[in-house]
Motif scaffolding. Sequence first.
Motif, PDB file in Angstrom:
ATOM      1  N   ILE A  49       9.708  -9.785  -3.897  1.00  0.00           N
ATOM      2  CA  ILE A  49       9.573  -9.602  -2.443  1.00  0.00           C
ATOM      3  C   ILE A  49       8.104  -9.627  -2.032  1.00  0.00           C
ATOM      4  N   GLY A  50       7.243 -10.049  -2.943  1.00  0.00           N
ATOM      5  CA  GLY A  50       5.802 -10.054  -2.695  1.00  0.00           C
ATOM      6  C   GLY A  50       5.183  -8.725  -3.090  1.00  0.00           C
ATOM      7  N   ARG A  51       3.887  -8.703  -3.100  1.00  0.00           N
ATOM      8  CA  ARG A  51       3.157  -7.472  -3.435  1.00  0.00           C
ATOM      9  C   ARG A  51       3.156  -6.514  -2.249  1.00  0.00           C
ATOM     10  N   ALA A  52       2.988  -5.246  -2.551  1.00  0.00           N
ATOM     11  CA  ALA A  52       2.959  -4.225  -1.498  1.00  0.00           C
ATOM     12  C   ALA A  52       1.792  -4.468  -0.550  1.00  0.00           C
ATOM     13  N   LYS A  53       2.058  -4.266   0.726  1.00  0.00           N
ATOM     14  CA  LYS A  53       1.023  -4.350   1.755  1.00  0.00           C
ATOM     15  C   LYS A  53       0.940  -2.986   2.433  1.00  0.00           C
ATOM     16  N   LEU A  54      -0.171  -2.302   2.194  1.00  0.00           N
ATOM     17  CA  LEU A  54      -0.325  -0.961   2.740  1.00  0.00           C
ATOM     18  C   LEU A  54      -1.038  -1.017   4.088  1.00  0.00           C
ATOM     19  N   PRO A  55      -0.589  -0.218   5.036  1.00  0.00           N
ATOM     20  CA  PRO A  55      -1.220  -0.228   6.358  1.00  0.00           C
ATOM     21  C   PRO A  55      -2.634   0.352   6.303  1.00  0.00           C
ATOM     22  N   SER A  56      -3.530  -0.259   7.054  1.00  0.00           N
ATOM     23  CA  SER A  56      -4.897   0.268   7.146  1.00  0.00           C
ATOM     24  C   SER A  56      -5.044   1.168   8.373  1.00  0.00           C
ATOM     25  N   GLU A  57      -4.096   1.063   9.283  1.00  0.00           N
ATOM     26  CA  GLU A  57      -4.077   1.878  10.498  1.00  0.00           C
ATOM     27  C   GLU A  57      -2.822   2.755  10.466  1.00  0.00           C
ATOM     28  N   PRO A  58      -2.816   3.846  11.230  1.00  0.00           N
ATOM     29  CA  PRO A  58      -1.602   4.668  11.285  1.00  0.00           C
ATOM     30  C   PRO A  58      -0.389   3.839  11.729  1.00  0.00           C
ATOM     31  N   ILE A  61      11.557   4.867   6.592  1.00  0.00           N
ATOM     32  CA  ILE A  61      12.361   6.009   6.148  1.00  0.00           C
ATOM     33  C   ILE A  61      13.808   5.572   5.956  1.00  0.00           C
ATOM     34  N   GLN A  62      14.306   4.726   6.844  1.00  0.00           N
ATOM     35  CA  GLN A  62      15.676   4.217   6.710  1.00  0.00           C
ATOM     36  C   GLN A  62      15.837   3.417   5.420  1.00  0.00           C
ATOM     37  N   GLN A  63      14.845   2.615   5.074  1.00  0.00           N
ATOM     38  CA  GLN A  63      14.896   1.871   3.804  1.00  0.00           C
ATOM     39  C   GLN A  63      15.004   2.823   2.622  1.00  0.00           C
ATOM     40  N   ILE A  64      14.226   3.893   2.672  1.00  0.00           N
ATOM     41  CA  ILE A  64      14.268   4.886   1.596  1.00  0.00           C
ATOM     42  C   ILE A  64      15.633   5.568   1.565  1.00  0.00           C
ATOM     43  N   ALA A  65      16.171   5.894   2.725  1.00  0.00           N
ATOM     44  CA  ALA A  65      17.482   6.552   2.794  1.00  0.00           C
ATOM     45  C   ALA A  65      18.581   5.677   2.209  1.00  0.00           C
ATOM     46  N   GLU A  66      18.512   4.381   2.442  1.00  0.00           N
ATOM     47  CA  GLU A  66      19.572   3.462   2.014  1.00  0.00           C
ATOM     48  C   GLU A  66      19.453   3.016   0.554  1.00  0.00           C
ATOM     49  N   LEU A  67      18.296   3.200  -0.042  1.00  0.00           N
ATOM     50  CA  LEU A  67      18.064   2.675  -1.391  1.00  0.00           C
ATOM     51  C   LEU A  67      19.054   3.162  -2.443  1.00  0.00           C
ATOM     52  N   GLN A  70       0.590   5.429   4.225  1.00  0.00           N
ATOM     53  CA  GLN A  70       0.490   4.426   3.165  1.00  0.00           C
ATOM     54  C   GLN A  70       1.490   4.700   2.049  1.00  0.00           C
ATOM     55  N   THR A  71       1.679   5.971   1.738  1.00  0.00           N
ATOM     56  CA  THR A  71       2.626   6.350   0.694  1.00  0.00           C
ATOM     57  C   THR A  71       4.048   5.998   1.106  1.00  0.00           C
ATOM     58  N   LEU A  72       4.391   6.239   2.358  1.00  0.00           N
ATOM     59  CA  LEU A  72       5.704   5.860   2.879  1.00  0.00           C
ATOM     60  C   LEU A  72       5.909   4.356   2.728  1.00  0.00           C
ATOM     61  N   ALA A  73       4.937   3.573   3.163  1.00  0.00           N
ATOM     62  CA  ALA A  73       5.052   2.111   3.063  1.00  0.00           C
ATOM     63  C   ALA A  73       5.167   1.668   1.607  1.00  0.00           C
ATOM     64  N   LEU A  74       4.389   2.288   0.723  1.00  0.00           N
ATOM     65  CA  LEU A  74       4.414   1.908  -0.692  1.00  0.00           C
ATOM     66  C   LEU A  74       5.778   2.176  -1.320  1.00  0.00           C
ATOM     67  N   TYR A  75       6.346   3.347  -1.076  1.00  0.00           N
ATOM     68  CA  TYR A  75       7.607   3.679  -1.745  1.00  0.00           C
ATOM     69  C   TYR A  75       8.812   3.011  -1.099  1.00  0.00           C
ATOM     70  N   ALA A  76       8.741   2.683   0.163  1.00  0.00           N
ATOM     71  CA  ALA A  76       9.797   1.845   0.755  1.00  0.00           C
ATOM     72  C   ALA A  76       9.755   0.471   0.085  1.00  0.00           C
ATOM     73  N   TRP A  77       8.549  -0.082  -0.056  1.00  0.00           N
ATOM     74  CA  TRP A  77       8.390  -1.367  -0.754  1.00  0.00           C
ATOM     75  C   TRP A  77       8.849  -1.243  -2.204  1.00  0.00           C
ATOM     76  N   HIS A  78       8.430  -0.190  -2.873  1.00  0.00           N
ATOM     77  CA  HIS A  78       8.747   0.000  -4.292  1.00  0.00           C
ATOM     78  C   HIS A  78      10.253  -0.028  -4.533  1.00  0.00           C
ATOM     79  N   GLY A  79      10.999   0.644  -3.693  1.00  0.00           N
ATOM     80  CA  GLY A  79      12.449   0.646  -3.834  1.00  0.00           C
ATOM     81  C   GLY A  79      13.033  -0.752  -3.672  1.00  0.00           C
ATOM     82  N   GLN A  80      12.591  -1.475  -2.647  1.00  0.00           N
ATOM     83  CA  GLN A  80      13.094  -2.829  -2.411  1.00  0.00           C
ATOM     84  C   GLN A  80      12.654  -3.792  -3.510  1.00  0.00           C
ATOM     85  N   HIS A  81      11.469  -3.599  -4.015  1.00  0.00           N
ATOM     86  CA  HIS A  81      10.912  -4.399  -5.112  1.00  0.00           C
ATOM     87  C   HIS A  81      11.815  -4.307  -6.346  1.00  0.00           C
TER      88      HIS A  81
END
Length: 178
Positions: A12-21, A31-37, A155-166
């Motif tokens: 699914i590509g490499r993780a892209k972490l947000p630089s802004e809030p 959060i929904q991605q994490i809930a459904e994983l 950034q941690t939220l984005a990383l672990y949502a990606w990690h689960g989908q990865h």
Amino acid sequence: MNQPDDLLKYPIGRAKLPSEPLTGAERTALIQQIAELPAQLTVAARAVGGVGLEQPYRPGGWNGRQVIHHVADSHMNAYVRIRLALTEDNPTIKPYEEQAWAELPDVAATPITVSLALLESLHTRLVTLLHHLNEGDWQRTFYHPGNQRTSTLDQTLALYAWHGQHHLAHVKSLIAVD
């Protein structure tokens, strides 16, 4: 530049972490991605089947069993890191040797249903916690000495949502393996 193995390693590509809030809507979607994983990973594991889960998702990669146990291990660490960031001022977290953990004897000896159930319970707690964070909480940080980087909870939220989908994509890729 993409390496030949990148598509197998990062389907699914490499993780892209947000630089802004993140915005509230972006957080809600992650959060929904994490809930459904957990349910998605369970469905994929059933579709692959026991024999298929013993196959690596790529040459030199982990087998499906190792991937599923790894997701539980990794997300347990994420949960602890988030809690530390919420209760301490920029704590230094403890990295772990993912490859060594994947080779511990419990990985081969424990049914994947144990890690899938663990992931379901863990994500219930994690999602509940994430839904209760206020705007300031998302900018709290921890320091990872392994990659020498400070990460926000956004950034941690984005990383672990990606990690689960990865890793879900890795398991799904085994469905076609004979």
